[in-house]
Design an enzyme around this catalytic site. Structure first.
Site, PDB file in Angstrom:
ATOM      1  N   ARG A 144     -10.580   7.152  30.624  1.00 46.45           N
ATOM      2  CA  ARG A 144      -9.308   7.729  29.969  1.00 46.45           C
ATOM      3  C   ARG A 144      -8.368   7.818  31.061  1.00 46.45           C
ATOM      4  O   ARG A 144      -7.168   7.889  31.056  1.00 46.45           O
ATOM      5  CB  ARG A 144      -9.527   8.967  29.169  1.00 46.45           C
TER       6      ARG A 144
ATOM      7  N   PHE B 280     -10.054   9.738  15.091  1.00 42.90           N
ATOM      8  CA  PHE B 280      -8.814  10.291  14.176  1.00 42.90           C
ATOM      9  C   PHE B 280      -8.070   9.001  13.766  1.00 42.90           C
ATOM     10  O   PHE B 280      -7.194   9.269  12.863  1.00 42.90           O
ATOM     11  CB  PHE B 280      -7.805  11.100  15.169  1.00 42.90           C
TER      12      PHE B 280
ATOM     13  N   GLU C 173      -1.602  11.531  12.057  1.00 41.55           N
ATOM     14  CA  GLU C 173      -2.207  10.204  12.639  1.00 41.55           C
ATOM     15  C   GLU C 173      -1.290   9.079  11.895  1.00 41.55           C
ATOM     16  O   GLU C 173      -1.106   7.679  12.333  1.00 41.55           O
ATOM     17  CB  GLU C 173      -3.474   9.915  12.626  1.00 41.55           C
TER      18      GLU C 173
ATOM     19  N   SER D 175       1.124  -1.110   0.091  1.00 43.45           N
ATOM     20  CA  SER D 175       0.155   0.022   0.108  1.00 43.45           C
ATOM     21  C   SER D 175       1.058   1.240   0.014  1.00 43.45           C
ATOM     22  O   SER D 175       1.638   1.524   1.163  1.00 43.45           O
ATOM     23  CB  SER D 175      -1.000  -0.003   1.239  1.00 43.45           C
TER      24      SER D 175
ATOM     25  N   ASP E  71     -19.031  18.567  21.850  1.00 45.20           N
ATOM     26  CA  ASP E  71     -17.951  18.786  20.666  1.00 45.20           C
ATOM     27  C   ASP E  71     -18.891  18.408  19.417  1.00 45.20           C
ATOM     28  O   ASP E  71     -18.122  18.863  18.321  1.00 45.20           O
ATOM     29  CB  ASP E  71     -16.890  17.929  20.982  1.00 45.20           C
TER      30      ASP E  71
ATOM     31  N   ASN F 232      11.379   7.062 -12.071  1.00 48.58           N
ATOM     32  CA  ASN F 232      11.370   6.607 -13.460  1.00 48.58           C
ATOM     33  C   ASN F 232      10.153   6.930 -14.072  1.00 48.58           C
ATOM     34  O   ASN F 232      10.131   6.378 -15.315  1.00 48.58           O
ATOM     35  CB  ASN F 232      11.012   4.983 -13.232  1.00 48.58           C
TER      36      ASN F 232
END
Length: 611
Positions: free
Chosen positions: A307, A380, A355, A115, A412, A176
């Site tokens: 958290r 994210f 990220e 990838s 938010d 190339n």
């Protein structure tokens, strides 16, 4: 090696690239042929590597960011004596280690590529490991294609490598001119690449990529450059050496039509053996574990954001395990990864709002034996999803922590809510997906992740949630907790994270109405505790799943998977976020989405009332 020998080696690598693709009937020989001289000089005079000891800490690292040029990479291994010709011609065949794009099934491949736009970001992580963690003098050489220079992830890598002054990193850009469908954006304008790269504090060298002497000088200059990474921008020809394909459009990704004639035109088959330089004898500066694991403990009844528990727990894990590193995307004060920074600054890495580079660096570090915890907002991680997907192809070991997930974050709004993360991470091959509801559970799962393999994802919550489990409770990965249960339960409520607490409140209210409800905390969404779910279905016959996530691919689908073996599926209601949220308080968000206690009670009444 003398330059005449290196020229012959370049031709050998071209011939073998043609042979590999011809044997497979597919592949990318022309993309391999353009970079053959670049690789011949590197392996003949500058690469330091012991192919019999691929784990030697002093080995250089060679990453093919243009992974479709795998015939060239395998030709390099053959010339170094690491591959026998009998295996070499199994390229792309069933059961062969020589896959269409390189993977770590071969011991000399650190990371899977193919990838585009990923090899250089991986190289940044590997170079950081050598310079700031292992403190060993290996070099990281990354072969890049000109087409992938359009990828934003490449420029995240250029930016960060320049910022970190990674003079142990060399990017070799094979210009190339031709991409898959036609000319690349800048074609052979080497300065268009070089001046952009220089803007990121790199040293650049522009060369003819088929001039052996110029290539040799460029590598020597890169090795002597201090304080800056080096990019060698090389003008090459796709299909070099075979008139029928050289610099011709429409030949990308195709074996040559007449391989025997092409091999003859290239001077025939050669069997040069390359005495690759050995690595220096070095000892990595790996920190020892500093003490036993001492996880934080929280009192039941308190309200603590998971958290916060993650942040305190990962700092404790870093104390107990010297192999743990932490990588942040400039949100460590919110995700609480800053707690690790305060305790272990030498193993903390800031990648800012990049990220893709954040996850890629972790993949590069784990390839060197480190145990990364990577944290940002759940939403994210979608920017880096291709890197997560390819990390699985690399058989990488990563701990990913997504915070601020779901409508429960409140004001938010939807751009920050990460309502797809559970589905995305469950879809990754071999992944583990965890969603704790309280602080003690979050701390235990944070520590457990370090001992797992594959891609491990932990979803944390922004706001405080009640601590319902004592610190002595254990939470095995793949398990669940039955929070409420009686022999007469008529419905089962299944939640995780914030919705588990809504389910508990709903069960208390239903009990007052004479409707006993079982409550399951499905903290492990993958692997899922199918046995407990099936038992609940047998007892109650009715399941209600509640998730702060879109209905596709999350908790509800994880529960349904427990009944995918042909056994009867219980009557089931799935409560999930089916609308597009807008800014409001967390309580209002849960209500508007139909995943709060009121919605659960209403769903249970209706489900039980139907018999």
């Amino acid at each position: 090696m003398r330059h005449e020998q290196l020229s012959e080696l370049g031709q050998q690598l071209r011939v073998d690239s043609v042979r590999a693709a011809a044997a497979a009937g597919s592949g990318h020989p022309t993309s391999s042929m353009s970079a053959a001289d670049l690789m011949a000089v590197l392996m003949g005079n500058h690469l330091r590597y012991d192919f019999e000891q691929p784990d030697h800490p002093g080995n250089d690292h060679l990453i093919f960011s243009k992974g479709h040029a795998s015939p060239l990479l395998y030709s390099v291994y053959k010339a170094a004596g690491a591959l026998r010709d009998e295996e070499f011609v199994t390229f792309r065949k069933r059961g062969s280690r020589l896959e269409g794009h390189p993977t770590p099934r071969l011991p000399w491949v650190d990371v899977a590529t193919g990838s585009l736009g990923q090899g250089l970001p991986y190289g940044v992580g590997t170079a950081l490991s050598g310079k700031r963690l292992d403190h060993v003098p290996y070099r990281v050489w990354v072969l890049c294609g000109d087409s992938e220079m359009a990828e934003g992830s490449m420029w995240e890598a250029f930016e960060h490598a320049g910022y970190e002054r990674l003079d142990n990193l060399v990017a070799i850009i094979d210009v190339n001119r031709l991409g898959q469908r036609g000319p690349t954006r800048h074609e052979w304008d080497l300065d268009a690449y070089a001046r952009r790269i220089r803007a990121f504090d790199w040293h650049t060298i522009e060369i003819d990529g088929h001039d052996i002497e110029a290539i040799d000088r460029a590598y020597a200059e890169a090795l002597s450059t201090v304080g800056r990474p080096t990019a060698i921008v090389a003008r090459t020809m796709k299909g070099r050496g075979v008139a029928s394909v050289e610099n011709r459009e429409g030949m990308h990704g195709k074996p040559l039509t007449h391989p025997d004639e092409a091999i003859a035109e290239l001077g025939g088959v050669r069997n040069l053996a390359v005495p690759v330089l050995g690595p220096p004898s070095v000892t990595p500066a790996r920190p020892a574990s500093e003490g036993p694991l001492a996880l934080p403990r929280y009192n039941t009844g308190d309200s603590v954001p998971t958290r916060d528990a993650f942040g305190e727990a990962v700092a404790a894990v870093g104390t107990a395990r010297g192999d743990v590193v932490a990588l942040d995307g400039e949100v460590g004060d919110s995700t609480r990864l800053e707690y690790f920074h305060k305790e272990h600054p030498e193993r903390y890495f800031e990648f800012f709002i990049a990220e893709q580079q954040l996850v890629a660096a972790a993949v590069g570090m784990q390839a060197r034996g480190w145990n990364p915890y990577v944290s940002t907002f759940a939403a994210f991680f979608t920017r880096a999803y291709d890197f997560i997907r390819m990390a699985s192809v690399s058989d990488a070991n990563l701990n990913l922590i997504g915070s601020h997930a779901g409508v429960a974050i409140g004001e938010d709004g939807p751009s920050q809510m990460g309502l797809e993360d559970l589905a995305a991470l469950r879809a990754v091959h071999g992944s583990t997906v965890l969603y704790p509801c309280d602080a003690n559970q979050a701390a235990q799962l944070t520590a457990a992740m370090a001992g797992e393999s594959g891609i491990r994802y932990l979803r944390t919550t922004r706001g405080g949630t009640p601590v319902i489990y004592p610190s002595s409770e254990t939470f095995p990965i793949g398990g669940s907790k039955v929070v409420r249960a009686t022999d007469g339960d008529r419905v089962t409520l299944i939640g995780a994270g914030v919705t588990l607490h809504e389910a508990v409140e709903a069960a208390d209210r239903l009990a007052e109405e004479g409707i006993p409800a079982r409550v399951i905390d499905l903290y492990s969404l993958k692997p899922v505790d199918a046995e407990t779910l099936r038992t609940a279905a047998e007892v109650t016959g009715r399941l209600i799943t509640v998730e702060d996530h879109h209905p596709e691919g999350g908790l509800g689908d994880a529960v349904l998977g427990a009944f995918a073996d042909g056994r009867p599926v219980p009557r089931m209601v799935r409560l999930a976020v089916r609308m597009m949220p807008a800014s409001s308080t967390p309580a209002e968000q849960l209500s508007d989405a139909g995943i709060d206690a009121d919605a659960i009670v209403a769903a249970a009444r209706e489900l039980v009332g139907k018999g």
